[in-house]
Design a protein around this motif. Structure first.
Motif, short mmCIF file in Angstrom:
data_model
loop_
_atom_site.label_atom_id
_atom_site.label_comp_id
_atom_site.label_asym_id
_atom_site.label_seq_id
_atom_site.Cartn_x
_atom_site.Cartn_y
_atom_site.Cartn_z
N HIS A 513 0.81 -1.22 0.00
CA HIS A 513 0.00 0.00 0.00
C HIS A 513 0.84 1.27 0.00
O HIS A 513 0.34 2.35 -0.22
N ALA A 514 2.14 1.14 0.29
CA ALA A 514 3.02 2.32 0.36
C ALA A 514 3.94 2.35 -0.85
O ALA A 514 4.10 1.37 -1.57
N GLU A 515 4.56 3.52 -1.07
CA GLU A 515 5.46 3.67 -2.22
C GLU A 515 6.88 3.20 -1.94
O GLU A 515 7.59 2.77 -2.83
N LEU A 516 7.30 3.26 -0.66
CA LEU A 516 8.70 2.96 -0.33
C LEU A 516 8.75 2.12 0.94
O LEU A 516 7.99 2.35 1.88
N TYR A 517 9.66 1.11 0.93
CA TYR A 517 9.84 0.23 2.09
C TYR A 517 11.33 0.21 2.44
O TYR A 517 12.17 0.01 1.56
N ILE A 518 11.64 0.41 3.71
CA ILE A 518 13.05 0.47 4.12
C ILE A 518 13.27 -0.38 5.37
O ILE A 518 12.36 -0.58 6.18
N ARG A 519 14.51 -0.88 5.50
CA ARG A 519 14.91 -1.66 6.68
C ARG A 519 16.25 -1.14 7.17
O ARG A 519 17.30 -1.75 6.90
N PRO A 520 16.28 -0.02 7.87
CA PRO A 520 17.55 0.50 8.38
C PRO A 520 18.05 -0.35 9.55
O PRO A 520 17.31 -1.18 10.10
N ALA A 521 19.28 -0.12 9.95
CA ALA A 521 19.82 -0.81 11.12
C ALA A 521 19.02 -0.42 12.36
O ALA A 521 18.50 0.70 12.46
N LYS A 563 -2.26 0.01 13.15
CA LYS A 563 -3.65 -0.37 12.87
C LYS A 563 -4.02 -0.17 11.40
O LYS A 563 -4.67 -1.01 10.78
N GLN A 564 -3.60 0.96 10.83
CA GLN A 564 -3.96 1.23 9.45
C GLN A 564 -3.36 0.20 8.50
O GLN A 564 -4.02 -0.28 7.58
N SER A 565 -2.09 -0.14 8.72
CA SER A 565 -1.44 -1.14 7.87
C SER A 565 -2.12 -2.49 8.00
O SER A 565 -2.31 -3.20 7.01
N LEU A 566 -2.46 -2.87 9.23
CA LEU A 566 -3.13 -4.15 9.44
C LEU A 566 -4.43 -4.23 8.64
O LEU A 566 -4.73 -5.23 7.99
N LYS A 567 -5.20 -3.15 8.67
CA LYS A 567 -6.50 -3.16 7.99
C LYS A 567 -6.35 -3.09 6.47
O LYS A 567 -7.11 -3.70 5.73
N GLU A 568 -5.34 -2.34 5.99
CA GLU A 568 -5.22 -2.11 4.56
C GLU A 568 -4.45 -3.20 3.81
O GLU A 568 -4.68 -3.42 2.62
N ASP A 655 4.46 6.45 2.67
CA ASP A 655 3.70 7.08 1.60
C ASP A 655 4.41 8.38 1.22
O ASP A 655 4.68 9.23 2.08
N VAL A 656 4.72 8.53 -0.06
CA VAL A 656 5.54 9.64 -0.52
C VAL A 656 4.69 10.58 -1.38
O VAL A 656 3.94 10.14 -2.26
N ASN A 657 4.83 11.85 -1.12
CA ASN A 657 4.18 12.87 -1.93
C ASN A 657 5.19 13.37 -2.97
O ASN A 657 6.02 14.22 -2.68
N GLY A 658 5.15 12.79 -4.15
CA GLY A 658 6.14 13.14 -5.17
C GLY A 658 6.91 11.91 -5.60
O GLY A 658 6.42 10.78 -5.52
N GLU A 659 8.16 12.12 -6.04
CA GLU A 659 8.97 11.01 -6.52
C GLU A 659 9.66 10.33 -5.35
O GLU A 659 10.36 10.97 -4.56
N PHE A 679 13.38 -0.46 -0.83
CA PHE A 679 12.63 -1.05 -1.93
C PHE A 679 11.49 -0.12 -2.32
O PHE A 679 10.76 0.37 -1.47
N SER A 680 11.34 0.07 -3.62
CA SER A 680 10.15 0.75 -4.12
C SER A 680 9.06 -0.30 -4.32
O SER A 680 9.35 -1.49 -4.45
N GLN A 681 7.81 0.15 -4.37
CA GLN A 681 6.70 -0.78 -4.55
C GLN A 681 6.85 -1.55 -5.86
O GLN A 681 6.67 -2.77 -5.90
N GLN A 682 7.24 -0.84 -6.92
CA GLN A 682 7.39 -1.49 -8.22
C GLN A 682 8.51 -2.51 -8.21
O GLN A 682 8.40 -3.59 -8.81
#
Length: 830
Positions: A513-521, A563-568, A655-659, A679-682
């Motif tokens: 559901h989001a545009e970008l996923y990250i796993r920092p240390a 909660k929002q992520s769980l539902k969506e 969720d990103v507003n823009g690129e 990771f980007s969604q695509q």
């Protein structure tokens, strides 16, 4: 008496060998079937056993097998490096720190890397020489610059095969670090991983002072309590399972390969049997003459059995050699699939002579079982009976009806038991009954279809063409049964793969559901969250927490999200009424479909989570989960907090507003997060589709090989049948039918038979595809897949079958029609 039997049998055998010198095509047809059958059976077996052996003999790279492993504490992905130094100071010297992760090369590809204490691995754990291993092989066959590694030079080690894939020029850029690649012998047990010193790995992965786990090589059973007290909840101590976990995880994958190889083996045996059948047909007059000369039936049958055994031995030896080469070609595909899906390392394997003996025994037993009816028919045949094709075709109708009766019985047993089967292993056995039943129905189905067509055809040459087609069903039935099996397997597999891809895409669209996923240390997580909260392009931040645990001896991840992520993002298969309020009230948990199937859990069942203090919950929902080899249990954020689990999330969705690329660059500049952790969604969708397609890619390769085997069988059958039919064609030619009409007649007959075979293959392939999707895949992987029809793929398979069959007819027909047709009439009289 026995000496006389052996002497006469040897005489008969010499006569048969002389016959094959005059007709090498007949021996070639039998040998081709055996060679192809053994090739595919041996190739897949070697690949499977090599993979399974790799699980049990998996070692820490450049070292020996670990007996114990120190893993990260609950709720964390990494161990502090200080733990390693503390256990070394306590006297646990036989240990090795390891850091694993994914790094991105300059071309955007992701590679598994592993950092270890190379100096310790190369000195303390140097392998001992054995009878079949010297210091000149494997790891130590290539000089390793230890001094450069010790000084911190960016050097990585890889197997020769992997080095060719990643760095043709000997250099590679991993996450912005330029490294030199040293290729080691493939026997060094590196698999497809890239090995480096742990300091370099920490730099590339941006994980300073962090470890993935610590491997222990000594037996510490007597010191276990002392070590656990020393760790003091900073890490967990786990005993090695000798690869049992990976074996269980990949069992369904290997069963799938085995089933496909057995299918190809059966197709090859059909070809061999067709060759034996034709050879006996052509030798009927010879064997009748031998009996008329006083040769008893016992030495004659013994000579035929010895002949078959010799052909089996020669064909099996050639097939065994080709099978090992096939395994060499298949292994890279298997390695990539298993490493990416399950994290398994696959090493170059060994082969055993016992495989050849087993292949010979299995093939000879199957060949004898298949040819018994032919031998009995020869024994019972009166000496005065007419030889030729009609003698074998006399009982064709009764044989077809008998085959149909067997098929109905087998299909009825499978239909009755499949709904009751809850284990994919038993379901595969029942599916095998259906696979046996499908080709047995083909001769009867073809006879019925041709009879119906005959009613629509006016009298004349065309009517004769269709009438004679009915007579060709019996001699061509075995080749067409092999073709039907191959077509059915291809259609069912195309249905499965196409349906899986469509289902996976739909699931990913809902899951991501989001545009970008990250796993920092983990040490950077709070700073990253603060940075994102203040960034103007960030619309929303979603967090995920999870810990690894076990449930009924199965590895599981206990997960929660906001909660929002769980539902969506949770895509449900089924839920109880009023699920969300009860879930957030800490009374329900949600479980993934694969885990629900493995634990046999349904809605409303009680489950006790051993990793949690308040452990008893009710199953409130089952959600779809594709590609995850581990079961997943979702708990509410309140339940997570109530059990005192870590508050720092392990991954973030934004969720990103823009690129999103601009935000990604800003994160990397601020926190040096590697490309492999953003990771980007695509990008996730693309990699998921590619990776999960690999799950079925190997079976598709085997399907194609099976179809190729069937096409070769069809070619040999058509070649032999065309030879046998030159006399009838010569009679038609003598009656005024020109060569062009004769050619059209033969092609038309073949086209009718192949088209009707494809017509039978479509519903049987659909049935098999339905069972693969709704029974085998669901039970083996725990994936519910919406079945979809791929008519374009079916059309390609049918077109391939038509082209292969027409080519199979064209070549022998061309050779035969170049000969004077009058010679065929003369040959029939002789």
């Amino acid at each position: 008496m026995s000496n006389n039997l052996i002497r006469i049998s040897w005489l008969c055998l010499k006569i048969f060998i002389a016959h094959y010198r005059q007709a090498p095509l007949q021996a070639g047809a039998i040998g081709i079937g055996i060679i192809l059958a053994v090739t595919l059976l041996t190739g897949v077996r070697a690949t499977n056993e090599n993979a399974i052996q790799s699980y049990s003999s998996a070692t820490e790279l450049l070292s020996q097998q670990a007996r114990w492993t120190i893993t990260p504490p609950t709720g964390s992905r990494l161990i502090d490096e200080a733990v390693y130094f503390s256990i070394r100071d306590a006297g646990f010297n036989q240990s090795l720190p390891v850091l694993q992760g994914i790094a991105t090369s300059q071309d955007g590809k992701r590679w598994r890397i592993q950092g270890s204490d190379l100096i310790a691995a190369l000195t303390a754990f140097k392998p001992q020489k054995s009878d079949n291993q010297t210091s000149k092989s494997g790891l130590f066959s290539t000089p390793i610059p230890l001094a450069d590694i010790l000084s911190g030079a960016p050097i990585v080690l890889a197997s020769q095969a992997q080095a060719k894939r990643i760095a043709q020029g000997g250099e590679l850029i991993l996450s912005g670090v330029n490294v030199k690649v040293i290729a080691l012998d493939d026997t060094s047990q590196l698999g497809s991983e890239i090995l480096m010193d742990i300091s370099l790995a920490q730099r590339i992965l941006n994980q300073p002072n962090q470890l993935s786990y610590i491997a222990l090589f000594s037996d510490i059973l007597s010191q276990q309590t002392q070590l656990e007290q020393l760790l003091n909840s900073q890490a967990n101590l786990v005993e090695s399972d000798n690869g049992d976990g990976l074996t269980a995880l990949t069992e369904s994958f290997h069963l799938n390969l085995t089933a496909m190889s057995l299918l190809a083996f059966v197709v090859g045996l059909f070809i061999a049997y067709n060759g034996v059948r034709y050879s006996l047909l052509k030798r009927q007059r010879l064997m009748t003459q031998l009996q008329q000369q006083g040769v008893a039936k016992a030495p004659l049958m013994l000579a035929l059995s010895i002949e078959l055994l010799l052909l089996v031995i020669i064909g099996s030896i050639i097939g065994f050699i080709l099978g090992l080469q096939l395994s060499h070609w298949l292994q890279p595909m298997i390695s990539v699939t298993l490493e990416q899906l399950y994290g398994a390392k696959i090493f170059p394997g060994n082969w055993h002579w016992s495989w050849l003996l087993q292949a010979i025994g299995l093939t000879f037993f199957a060949a004898i079982a298949a040819c018994t009816s032919l031998f009995i028919q020869l024994i019972k045949q009166p000496l005065a009976s007419n030889s030729g094709q009609m003698a074998l075709q006399r009982g064709a109708k009764s044989v077809h009806k008998f085959q149909l009766a067997i098929a109905i019985v087998l299909a009825s047993i499978a239909a009755a038991l499949i709904p009751l089967s809850q284990d994919y292993r038993y379901t595969m056995v029942l599916l095998g009954l259906i696979i046996i039943a499908i080709p047995l129905t083909l001769p009867w189905c073809l006879s019925v279809l041709v009879s119906l067509l005959l009613k629509l055809i006016p009298k004349g040459l065309l009517h004769y063409q269709v009438t004679e087609t009915k007579e060709l069903i019996s001699p061509l039935s075995l080749a067409m049964m092999a073709m039907l099996l191959a077509l059915t397997a291809n259609i069912s597999m195309n249905t499965l793969v196409g349906s899986f891809e469509s289902t996976l895409k739909n699931w990913l669209d809902a899951r991501l559901h989001a545009e970008l996923y990250i796993r920092p240390a983990s040490t950077q997580m709070d700073k990253v969250v603060t940075f994102l909260t203040q960034h103007k392009d960030v619309d929303a931040i979603y967090k995920q927490w999870y810990i690894s645990s076990k449930q009924a001896h199965l590895p599981v991840n206990i997960v929660t999200r906001d909660k929002q992520s769980l539902k969506e993002t949770t895509v449900f298969k089924e839920t109880v009424d009023n699920m969300w309020p009860e879930f957030f009230a800490n009374r329900l948990v949600l479980i993934s479909e694969p885990l629900a199937i493995k634990l046999n859990l349904n809605l409303g069942d009680e489950i006790e989570l051993t990793a949690l203090a308040n452990s008893r919950f009710t199953v409130g929902g089952v959600f779809f989960d594709y590609g995850n080899p581990y079961g997943e249990i979702l708990i509410s954020p309140a339940t997570w907090q109530a059990n005192g689990l870590p508050e720092t999330p392990l991954s973030l969705a934004i969720d990103v507003n823009g690129e999103s690329s601009k935000l990604q660059q800003a994160l990397q500049q601020a926190f040096s997060i590697p490309d492999a952790m953003i990771f980007s969604q695509q990008k996730i969708k693309q990699q998921a589709i590619i990776m999960f397609k690999r799950t079925f890619s190997i079976t598709q390769v085997l399907n194609t090989l099976t179809l190729l085997v069937a096409a070769i069988g069809l070619f040999s059958a058509c070649f032999m049948l065309t030879q046998a039919r030159m006399a009838p064609m010569a009679r038609l030619y003598a009656m005024g039918v020109n060569r062009r009409q004769l050619t059209s007649l033969v092609f038309g007959q073949m086209l009718i038979i192949v088209l009707f075979t494809c017509l039978v293959a479509l519903p049987t392939g659909a049935i098999l595809g339905y069972l693969l999707i709704n029974k085998v895949t669901l039970q083996a992987f725990g994936w519910s897949i919406a079945m979809q029809w791929d008519w374009l793929a079916y059309g390609r398979v049918v077109a391939l079958a038509l082209i292969s069959s027409l080519l199979a007819v064209a070549f022998p027909l061309y050779l035969q029609t170049k000969r004077p047709l009058i010679s065929s009439l003369q040959r029939e009289v002789i």
